[in-house]
Design a protein around this motif. Structure first.
Motif, PDB file in Angstrom:
ATOM      1  N   ASP A 226       0.830  -1.203   0.000  1.00  0.00           N
ATOM      2  CA  ASP A 226       0.000   0.000   0.000  1.00  0.00           C
ATOM      3  C   ASP A 226       0.870   1.262   0.000  1.00  0.00           C
ATOM      4  O   ASP A 226       0.446   2.302   0.481  1.00  0.00           O
ATOM      5  CB  ASP A 226      -0.968  -0.011   1.194  1.00  0.00           C
ATOM      6  N   SER A 227       2.087   1.159  -0.558  1.00  0.00           N
ATOM      7  CA  SER A 227       3.010   2.292  -0.674  1.00  0.00           C
ATOM      8  C   SER A 227       3.381   2.878   0.679  1.00  0.00           C
ATOM      9  O   SER A 227       3.594   4.072   0.795  1.00  0.00           O
ATOM     10  CB  SER A 227       2.412   3.424  -1.514  1.00  0.00           C
ATOM     11  N   ASN A 248       2.222   6.590   5.002  1.00  0.00           N
ATOM     12  CA  ASN A 248       1.656   6.338   3.677  1.00  0.00           C
ATOM     13  C   ASN A 248       2.239   7.374   2.726  1.00  0.00           C
ATOM     14  O   ASN A 248       2.234   8.557   3.035  1.00  0.00           O
ATOM     15  CB  ASN A 248       0.136   6.509   3.702  1.00  0.00           C
ATOM     16  N   THR A 249       2.742   6.923   1.602  1.00  0.00           N
ATOM     17  CA  THR A 249       3.368   7.880   0.691  1.00  0.00           C
ATOM     18  C   THR A 249       2.537   8.061  -0.565  1.00  0.00           C
ATOM     19  O   THR A 249       1.611   7.294  -0.834  1.00  0.00           O
ATOM     20  CB  THR A 249       4.761   7.393   0.270  1.00  0.00           C
ATOM     21  N   GLN A 250       2.909   9.077  -1.343  1.00  0.00           N
ATOM     22  CA  GLN A 250       2.236   9.312  -2.622  1.00  0.00           C
ATOM     23  C   GLN A 250       2.870   8.485  -3.721  1.00  0.00           C
ATOM     24  O   GLN A 250       2.473   8.563  -4.862  1.00  0.00           O
ATOM     25  CB  GLN A 250       2.355  10.803  -2.986  1.00  0.00           C
ATOM     26  N   LEU A 251       3.898   7.687  -3.340  1.00  0.00           N
ATOM     27  CA  LEU A 251       4.694   6.983  -4.345  1.00  0.00           C
ATOM     28  C   LEU A 251       4.138   5.605  -4.623  1.00  0.00           C
ATOM     29  O   LEU A 251       3.152   5.182  -4.024  1.00  0.00           O
ATOM     30  CB  LEU A 251       6.124   6.861  -3.815  1.00  0.00           C
ATOM     31  N   LEU A 252       4.810   4.896  -5.525  1.00  0.00           N
ATOM     32  CA  LEU A 252       4.464   3.508  -5.772  1.00  0.00           C
ATOM     33  C   LEU A 252       5.092   2.653  -4.659  1.00  0.00           C
ATOM     34  O   LEU A 252       5.974   3.115  -3.946  1.00  0.00           O
ATOM     35  CB  LEU A 252       4.994   3.087  -7.145  1.00  0.00           C
TER      36      LEU A 252
END
Lengths: 365, 207
Positions: A226-227, A248-252
């Protein structure tokens, strides 16, 4: 920050890589073989091939002191390769699993290694003198799905494992006669085999790709699909942990993570570059990428001034003005493994990464 | 040399290849309830949902659309009846439709930068996908007549199958709702990144 050292070995995915202690030998898992490269000047040259598996090799690890190489594969076997003057001699390990072996790592003591598998077990393997054979004991409960990753505690007794059932767990892999009784720690005092010292998941419950103990062994971090990365600080046996921090990141998603000291984590994955996280038991944040802007391969540095003729030529040939077939990162595809390469007292000074693009890159932290 | 000493009908055919061996193993993943892997979710009753929804509408009428959006995203219905889930979805869509396009990005950025904000945007993304799945099916928004079952959310019924169902009469409002959802989807992805979409797909808490 010095520029990273890039070695493009071949055009094929690298499932896993491992350096020997003197960093002169590099083992990479390629298809059904493990290739050994040795350093010649600034490059790595193919020296030897370890052929013994008949399906994709999923993981490889070189023991730093003994020089033994352990490999595991989808053919459900693990092999220990013993260095000898005539080359490497393979020994089959009795894993007793009937699904693919997915991940293998030596314990810091080098007397044991752990093999994760799709059979919902972790095989903890050790050498039995009387039979002259590597045998295994299974960590079974309460694993409900494939083990994707394992990581050893510095005391060689505790083992963290990540699974596709979205849990990261900490087990005791204590083997009588092989291990000395461990000092009591935050994870517990009495630790017979298969004691579950902790079982963690984050809110959105992505399956776990990578797990790692902090250098002290008193915290464990895991990266999930879930990145996110999640850091757990336990408070003591049978007590809820002091803190569970999820970022939680905005990345893959991240495929692999390592600790750099107690206050920094480096993670890399589907975004093809490595990222730095900083924090402590009060909170963690993403603090940026390790990819320096200038080190990006613009093939001549940055955007070149295009002549009008060239521009129209490109538009005519390719239907676009810019040649954007290259990613702006050094790795041109997913990074699957990162490992510490050079360590100092306080942390990791260099680390290496390998990925689907067939590159092994050595980075400065 | 073959290990099989005597060939029979069964050993010569390839039927054995189709045996689902996972079913025969007692502790395999098909033989246990995967919901036991997660802690149970608190149940939201229909009455609670109605209460939340009326509070949200009140905020909306008072002109506090950001408060209304936050309000309905902080209380997602993860475990509730289908009607409760649907009515909450309609409230979310109602709030989304009432917000001007120029306000979207600043509002999302404000929410993202507050504590708990990233979580809220993940929830919003879940409702956007659910909204797209349900508005493109035959019943337009506002109808709670057709009880929705999770099985109806098949890949064909995502937002992109909408073109196929264009000749229908009910599609004007559906198209309107869809364009609102799509423009929100774009804005949320700008703010919360691709990680947000990944989390919607991996998360076991469904709205």
């Amino acid at each position: 920050m010095a520029a990273p050292e890039v070695h493009h070995l071949f055009h094929h995915p690298i499932a896993d890589h491992s350096f020997s202690a003197d960093r002169k030998t590099l083992a990479v898992a390629r298809d059904t073989t493990v290739e050994l490269y040795s350093r010649v000047g600034n490059a790595f040259k193919l020296k030897d091939e370890l052929k013994g598996h008949d399906k994709t090799v999923t993981s490889v690890d070189i023991a730093p002191n003994s020089g033994r190489i352990v490999t595991c594969s989808q053919d459900r076997n693990a092999l220990v390769w013993e260095p000898s003057p005539q080359g490497y001699k393979p020994t089959l390990v009795l894993l007793r699993i009937n699904r693919a072996a997915t991940f293998v790592r030596w314990s810091p003591s080098e007397t044991k290694f752990a093999v994760g598998s799709g059979d919902r077990v972790i095989a903890v393997c050790y050498f039995e003198e009387e039979n002259d054979w590597w045998v295994s004991k299974h960590l079974k409960k309460p694993i409900r799905s494939t083990i994707t990753t394992v990581s050893w505690h510095p005391n060689s007794v505790l083992l963290a494992a990540g699974s596709t059932d979205a849990h990261a767990r900490v087990f005791s892999a204590f083997i009588k006669g092989v291990d000395a009784r461990p000092d009591p720690s935050v994870w517990g005092e009495r630790l017979p085999f298969n004691t579950v010292c902790g079982e963690y998941m984050n809110n959105s419950a992505g399956w776990v790709h990578s797990v790692a103990f902090s250098p002290s062994g008193d915290a464990v971090a895991f990266a999930a699909h879930d990145s996110s990365i999640t850091v757990v600080y336990p408070s003591g046996p049978d007590q809820p942990p002091k803190a569970i921090i999820s970022v939680n990141t905005q990345l893959l998603p991240f495929m692999s993570l390592i600790w750099n000291g107690e206050a920094e984590i480096i993670a890399a994955g589907y975004d093809c570059e490595a990222f730095r996280f900083k924090g402590d038991s009060n909170g963690w944040q993403l603090s940026g990428t390790l990819e320096a802007a200038k080190s990006r391969p613009g093939l001549g540095g940055g955007d070149r001034e295009e002549s009008a003729l060239n521009m129209f030529k490109q538009m005519d040939l390719k239907g676009k003005v810019k040649d954007d077939t290259q990613l702006k990162t050094i790795h041109q595809n997913t990074i699957s493994t990162i490992r510490p390469y050079e360590e100092s007292g306080s942390g990791v000074t260099k680390f290496s990464s390998s990925g689907v693009d067939g590159r092994v890159v050595i980075w400065h932290t | 040399m073959s290990i099989i000493q005597q060939h029979s009908e069964a050993s010569l055919g390839d039927g054995w290849r189709r045996i689902d061996i996972d079913r025969l193993i007692e502790d395999s993943s098909v033989n246990f309830d995967t919901s036991t892997l997660h802690p149970p979710l608190p149940e939201t009753s229909d009455a609670e949902v109605l209460q939340i929804n009326s509070q949200v509408r009140q905020l909306l009428r008072g002109g506090d659309s950001e408060g209304a959006l936050r309000g309905c995203l902080e209380m997602p219905v993860y475990n509730g009846s289908d009607s409760a889930k649907d009515s909450h979805l309609h409230t979310v869509i109602e709030v989304l439709q009432s917000i001007k396009a120029s306000d979207m990005t600043p509002m999302l950025q404000r929410i993202y930068n507050t504590p708990g904000g990233p979580e809220c945007l993940d929830v919003l993304m879940k409702y956007l996908y659910k909204g797209m799945a349900s508005t493109s099916s035959s019943s337009p928004e506002g109808s709670n007549s057709a009880p929705r079952t999770p099985t109806r959310v098949t890949p064909q019924q995502t937002g992109f199958s909408q073109v196929g169902s264009r000749p229908g009469q009910a599609n004007e409002s559906t198209g309107g709702a869809m364009s609102v959802l799509l423009s929100w989807h774009e804005k949320v992805t700008d703010v919360a990144g691709l990680g947000c979409i990944g989390r919607v797909m991996t998360d076991w808490r469904r709205v």
